[in-house]
Enzyme design. Structure first.
Site, PDB file in Angstrom:
ATOM      1  CD  GLU A  81      -5.061  -0.707   3.934  1.00  0.00           C
ATOM      2  OE1 GLU A  81      -4.268  -0.681   4.903  1.00  0.00           O
ATOM      3  OE2 GLU A  81      -5.797  -1.681   3.682  1.00  0.00           O
TER       4      GLU A  81
ATOM      5  CD  GLU B 116      -9.959  -7.756   3.409  1.00  0.00           C
ATOM      6  OE1 GLU B 116     -10.505  -7.129   4.313  1.00  0.00           O
ATOM      7  OE2 GLU B 116      -8.941  -7.334   2.805  1.00  0.00           O
TER       8      GLU B 116
ATOM      9  NE  ARG C 267      -3.399  -2.763   0.306  1.00  0.00           N
ATOM     10  CZ  ARG C 267      -3.984  -3.485   1.279  1.00  0.00           C
ATOM     11  NH1 ARG C 267      -3.363  -3.694   2.414  1.00  0.00           N
ATOM     12  NH2 ARG C 267      -5.150  -4.038   1.074  1.00  0.00           N
TER      13      ARG C 267
ATOM     14  CD1 TRP D 116      -7.673 -12.676   8.478  1.00  0.00           C
ATOM     15  CD2 TRP D 116      -8.387 -10.580   8.795  1.00  0.00           C
ATOM     16  NE1 TRP D 116      -8.509 -12.365   7.444  1.00  0.00           N
ATOM     17  CE2 TRP D 116      -8.971 -11.086   7.602  1.00  0.00           C
ATOM     18  CE3 TRP D 116      -8.688  -9.276   9.178  1.00  0.00           C
ATOM     19  CZ2 TRP D 116      -9.839 -10.328   6.810  1.00  0.00           C
ATOM     20  CZ3 TRP D 116      -9.547  -8.520   8.395  1.00  0.00           C
ATOM     21  CH2 TRP D 116     -10.120  -9.042   7.229  1.00  0.00           C
TER      22      TRP D 116
ATOM     23  CE1 TYR E 261      -4.905  -7.957  11.839  1.00  0.00           C
ATOM     24  CE2 TYR E 261      -6.004  -6.441  10.338  1.00  0.00           C
ATOM     25  CZ  TYR E 261      -5.494  -7.690  10.618  1.00  0.00           C
ATOM     26  OH  TYR E 261      -5.567  -8.686   9.681  1.00  0.00           O
TER      27      TYR E 261
ATOM     28  CG  HIS F 239      -6.151  -8.083  -1.305  1.00  0.00           C
ATOM     29  ND1 HIS F 239      -6.282  -6.765  -0.949  1.00  0.00           N
ATOM     30  CD2 HIS F 239      -7.014  -8.753  -0.502  1.00  0.00           C
ATOM     31  CE1 HIS F 239      -7.170  -6.649   0.037  1.00  0.00           C
ATOM     32  NE2 HIS F 239      -7.635  -7.845   0.323  1.00  0.00           N
TER      33      HIS F 239
ATOM     34  CG  ASP G 264      -4.444  -1.477  10.200  1.00  0.00           C
ATOM     35  OD1 ASP G 264      -4.461  -2.285  11.148  1.00  0.00           O
ATOM     36  OD2 ASP G 264      -5.209  -1.551   9.231  1.00  0.00           O
TER      37      ASP G 264
ATOM     38  CG  ASP H 109      -3.052  -5.715  -1.381  1.00  0.00           C
ATOM     39  OD1 ASP H 109      -4.075  -5.497  -2.049  1.00  0.00           O
ATOM     40  OD2 ASP H 109      -3.084  -6.164  -0.218  1.00  0.00           O
TER      41      ASP H 109
HETATM   42  C1  ACM Z   1      -6.508  -8.713   6.463  1.00  0.00           C
HETATM   43  O1  ACM Z   1      -6.409  -7.857   7.330  1.00  0.00           O
HETATM   44  N1  ACM Z   1      -7.300  -8.507   5.418  1.00  0.00           N
HETATM   45  C2  ACM Z   1      -5.787  -9.968   6.541  1.00  0.00           C
END
Ligand code: ACM
Ligand code: ZN
Length: 631
Positions: free
Chosen positions: A480, A341, A171, A407, A432, A274, A434, A200
Site C-alpha cells: 500500500e 479481512e 497494491r 498472520w 511484516y 479483497h 511493510d 486485490d
Molecule cells: C493480511 O495481512 N491481511 C494477510
C-alpha cells in the site's frame, strides 16, 4: 570431453581481505548462519585459474551454475567435466549415497589449500553451497586479483522447509525485471518461496484467457500519488492508466527464472474479500452487482462491495475458470486463496447469500465464508492443487487439508497445528516488512512496528505445538505504501537478512550480537549490487513513559544495537557527540521544553537526527520491544 562455460562472478562484500591483505576469522560473515562452521588452517587461492569441476556423469550440475552467470562480474570461470579434480578446482559432487543429515537442501563445503569440495544429496544443496561460497568472496573483487579464501569446513542444512517472502504486486505493480532482481537477492539468502499477491482491490495482475476483462479492466486504475488511504477515488470520466499485469509468457519466464534459483512462485488469488478488481471487471460477481472502479488506495472497507457473492453459482464457475488457468500456469502444488479481512456486511443484506445460509443450514456469516472456502478447496483439489489461506479460514471450520498462514499473531497457527493442519508462521509483529522498522518520525509513513530485532528474535515454533506442523515462516511485503521498487528493497533489507536466519539457521547458532557485524558486511554487498536497504537500525527510538493517568512524565531513549551512543537536546538545537549523553535513565522533561532532538553513534555509523515535538510524543504509545542497552 571438456565442457567449457563462462561464468561471470560479481563478488559482493570484502569479507576476508582487509587493506593490508591480512585475513581474519572474524570476517567470516555468512547469512544465514550455517549449522556448523569450522576454520581450517591456510587459504585457498581463488584466481582466474580456478574452475568448477563436475563428474562427467553429473553434467546436470552445470545448470546449477547458470544463475551465477552475469551476476558475478567480471571474472570468467570455467566448468570442466572430468573424473579427477586438481588444485585449482571447485569440485561439485552429488553424493551417490544419501547423507541423511543433509536432507534435500543441505550441503558440505570444504575449502582447503588443495582445492574446494562441495557435496550434497540434491542439486538444491549444491546451489545453496555455492551461495555460501559466493559470500566468502569480497564484494569489490575486480575479477583479476588473486583472492585468498580462508579454509573452512561447513556443514549446513535448513531448519525449515518453508522460507518465504511475499510481494504484493496488486497494491502497486512491479515489473518482471524487478521481480527477477528481487528473486536474485532472495536466492542469495536461501529463501525458497516467493508468494505473489496477484489480486486485490487495487489491481488484477495475471492474464486469465477465459476472463479477459480481469486484466483489460481490473489491472488499471486512475493515477495517484500520496498517502494511500487518503487519496481521492477515481472520478467519473477519468482515465484508468496506472497499473499493469503479467502475461502468461511473462509469468512463465518469472517462474523459470525463480526455479533456476530454487525459488517456488506461489500464486495468491484473493477471495472472497479483497476482490474489487475482479468485481470491476465482472460486476455480477458481487452481491450488489454495482459497477465500481478499481480502488486507487482510498478507504473502502465496508463502503464498496468487494466480496464475491457466496449465494451466486456463477461465482463458483468464475473461481473454477480462474483456478483452472492458475493451476495450469504455476507448477506450485499450492494455490494461496487469501481468505482474509472479508467484509461480510453485503452478505448480510443479500437474498442470495441468505438463501444459501438457509439451504446449507449454516449458523452465521463465518460459516458462510467457511462454506465458500471449502468449495474453493474442492475446486483447487480437482485441479491437483492444495489450498493455503490466511488464518481467517479457520473461522467457521477449516477446509480439509488446507494449510494456514498465521498472520494475526500466532494463535491461528497454534489452532491449525492442533487440528493437524500444516502452518506457515507469519505473525505481523515479527514478519511484516511493510511496518515501521525504526523510529517512525524519520521513516516513510506506514503503521505499527516490526523492528529488525523483532524479525531476528522471532521463534517460529510456538510453545506446546508439535514442530512437525510448522512448515516454516514468511516475511510479507504489502505495498500500500510502497510505490516503487527502490522502496520495496528498502523495506525488505536488512529485515529479510534477519528472517532468512530465523527460517534457515539452527536455533542454537542464531545470535543477535554476531548477526550485526555480519549484516554490516552484507550491507556492503547490497551497495555493490545497487540494491537499496534501510539503515533504520542505527536510529534512536524515542518512547514516552506515562503515569497511571496516561500523562507523559519521562522520555525513554533506546537503540537496537548494543553500544549505540545516544545524545540529546531539549533546547531546539541539533545534538552531536558533545551534547548530553543518554545514560539509560529515562529523562525528566525540563520546564518549558517543546522538543526533544536526538542523535546516535555506533562505530562509524551516525543515525538520523530525530526531532520530536513533546506534544506529539505524549500521544504516542510506548515502544517497548527494542533492546535498550547502554555501556
Ligand atoms: C493480511 O495481512 N491481511 C494477510
Ligand atoms: Zn450475495
Amino acid at each position: 570431453m571438456n565442457l567449457r562455460r563462462n561464468i561471470i562472478f560479481s563478488l559482493l562484500g570484502c569479507l576476508f581481505f582487509n587493506c593490508n591483505g591480512i585475513y581474519g576469522e572474524s570476517s567470516l560473515a555468512i547469512i544465514p548462519q550455517p549449522v556448523k562452521v569450522e576454520r581450517l588452517s591456510g587459504f585457498y587461492l581463488f584466481s582466474a585459474k580456478s574452475y568448477f569441476s563436475i563428474s562427467p556423469d553429473q553434467n546436470e550440475l552445470k545448470e546449477i551454475l547458470n544463475p551465477f552467470t552475469g551476476l558475478y562480474k567480471p571474472h570468467t570461470l570455467i566448468v570442466k567435466s572430468e573424473n579427477k579434480a586438481d588444485k585449482q578446482s571447485i569440485r561439485l559432487e552429488l553424493l551417490s549415497q544419501n547423507d541423511n543429515t543433509l536432507g534435500d537442501e543441505g550441503y558440505r563445503l570444504r575449502i582447503e589449500p588443495k582445492g574446494v569440495r562441495l557435496e550434497a544429496n540434491k542439486e538444491a544443496g549444491i546451489f545453496y553451497g555455492l551461495q555460501t561460497l559466493m559470500q566468502l568472496l569480497p564484494a569489490d573483487y575486480n575479477g583479476t586479483d588473486k583472492i585468498n579464501i580462508p579454509c573452512v569446513s561447513i556443514l549446513d542444512y535448513p531448519r525449515f522447509q518453508w522460507r518465504g517472502l511475499l510481494l504484493d504486486v496488486s497494491r502497486h505493480f512491479f515489473s518482471k525485471e524487478f521481480l527477477k532482481r528481487y528473486i536474485d537477492q532472495m536466492a542469495k539468502y536461501k529463501y525458497n518461496i516467493l508468494q505473489l499477491h496477484l489480486t486485490d482491490d487495487q489491481g488484477w495482475r495475471i492474464q486469465i484467457d477465459a476472463l479477459p476483462a480481469l486484466t483489460e479492466k481490473g489491472a488499471w486504475r486512475a493515477e495517484r500519488v500520496g498517502r494511500f488511504f487518503r487519496i481521492e477515488p477515481q472520478q467519473s470520466g477519468e482515465p484508468a492508466t496506472e497499473g499493469g499485469f503479467y502475461t502468461k509468457a511473462d509469468m512463465r519466464e518469472i517462474i523459470e527464472y525463480a526455479k533456476q534459483r530454487k525459488v517456488l512462485i506461489l500464486p495468491e488469488i484473493e477471495m472472497p474479500g479483497h476482490s474489487l478488481a475482479a468485481i470491476v471487471a465482472y460486476p455480477g460477481l458481487s452481491c450488489t452487482g454495482e459497477q465500481y472502479r478499481v480502488n486507487v488506495g482510498n478507504n473502502f472497507y465496508g463502503k464498496e462491495d468487494n466480496a464475491l457473492c457466496v449465494g451466486n453459482e456463477a461465482v463458483f464457475e468464475y473461481v473454477d475458470k480462474v483456478l483452472e488457468e492458475v493451476a495450469d500456469l504455476f507448477p506450485s502444488p499450492y494455490i494461496h486463496i487469501g481468505g482474509d479481512e472479508c467484509f461480510k456486511g453485503f452478505w448480510q443484506e443479500c437474498p442470495k447469500c441468505q438463501k444459501r445460509i438457509e439451504e446449507e443450514g449454516l449458523k452465521n456469516l463465518h460459516e458462510l465464508q467457511s462454506y465458500f472456502i471449502k468449495r474453493v478447496q474442492k475446486i483447487a483439489q480437482s485441479k491437483g492443487k492444495q489450498i493455503i489461506g490466511w488464518d481467517e479460514i479457520l473461522e467457521g471450520g477449516l477446509a480439509p487439508g488446507a494449510i494456514v498462514t498465521s498472520w494475526r499473531g500466532i494463535n491461528g497457527g497454534i489452532a491449525a497445528a492442533r487440528k493437524n493442519h500444516q502452518v506457515i508462521m507469519s505473525p505481523m509483529d515479527y514478519c511484516y516488512l511493510d511496518l515501521y522498522q525504526g523510529e517512525p518520525s524519520v521513516e516513510p509513513k506506514t503503521y505499527s512496528m516490526c523492528l529488525l530485532s523483532d524479525c531476528y528474535n522471532y521463534e517460529p515454533v510456538p510453545e506446546n505445538v508439535d514442530p512437525y506442523y510448522i512448515l516454516g515462516g514468511q516475511g510479507n511485503l504489502w505495498t500500500e505504501s510502497v510505490p516503487a521498487g527502490r522502496h520495496a528493497e528498502y523495506m525488505t533489507w536488512p529485515r529479510a537478512f534477519a528472517l532468512a536466519e530465523t527460517f534457515w539457521s539452527a536455533k542454537d547458532v542464531r545470535d543477535w550480537k554476531s548477526f550485526i557485524p555480519r549484516m554490516e558486511q552484507h550491507m556492503k554487498r547490497l551497495d555493490a549490487s545497487g540494491v537499496n536497504y534501510a539503515k533504520s537500525v542505527y536510529n534512536v527510538i524515542v518512547s514516552p513513559v506515562k503515569d497511571a493517568e496516561g500523562k507523559m512524565t519521562h522520555i525513554e531513549l533506546g537503540a537496537e544495537i548494543e553500544g549505540t551512543e545516544i545524545y540529546y537536546t531539549f533546547d531546539e538545537t541539533d545534538p552531536d557527540r558533545y551534547s548530553k549523553r543518554y545514560e539509560g535513565i529515562p529523562l525528566s522533561i525540563p520546564k518549558s521544553a517543546e522538543t526533544i532532538r536526538c542523535i546516535t553513534y555506533y562505530k562509524d555509523k551516525i543515525g538520523k537526527v530525530v526531532s520530536l515535538s513533546l506534544d506529539e510524543l505524549a500521544k504516542r504509545r510506548p515502544i517497548h520491544r527494542y533492546n535498550i542497552v547502554f555501556d
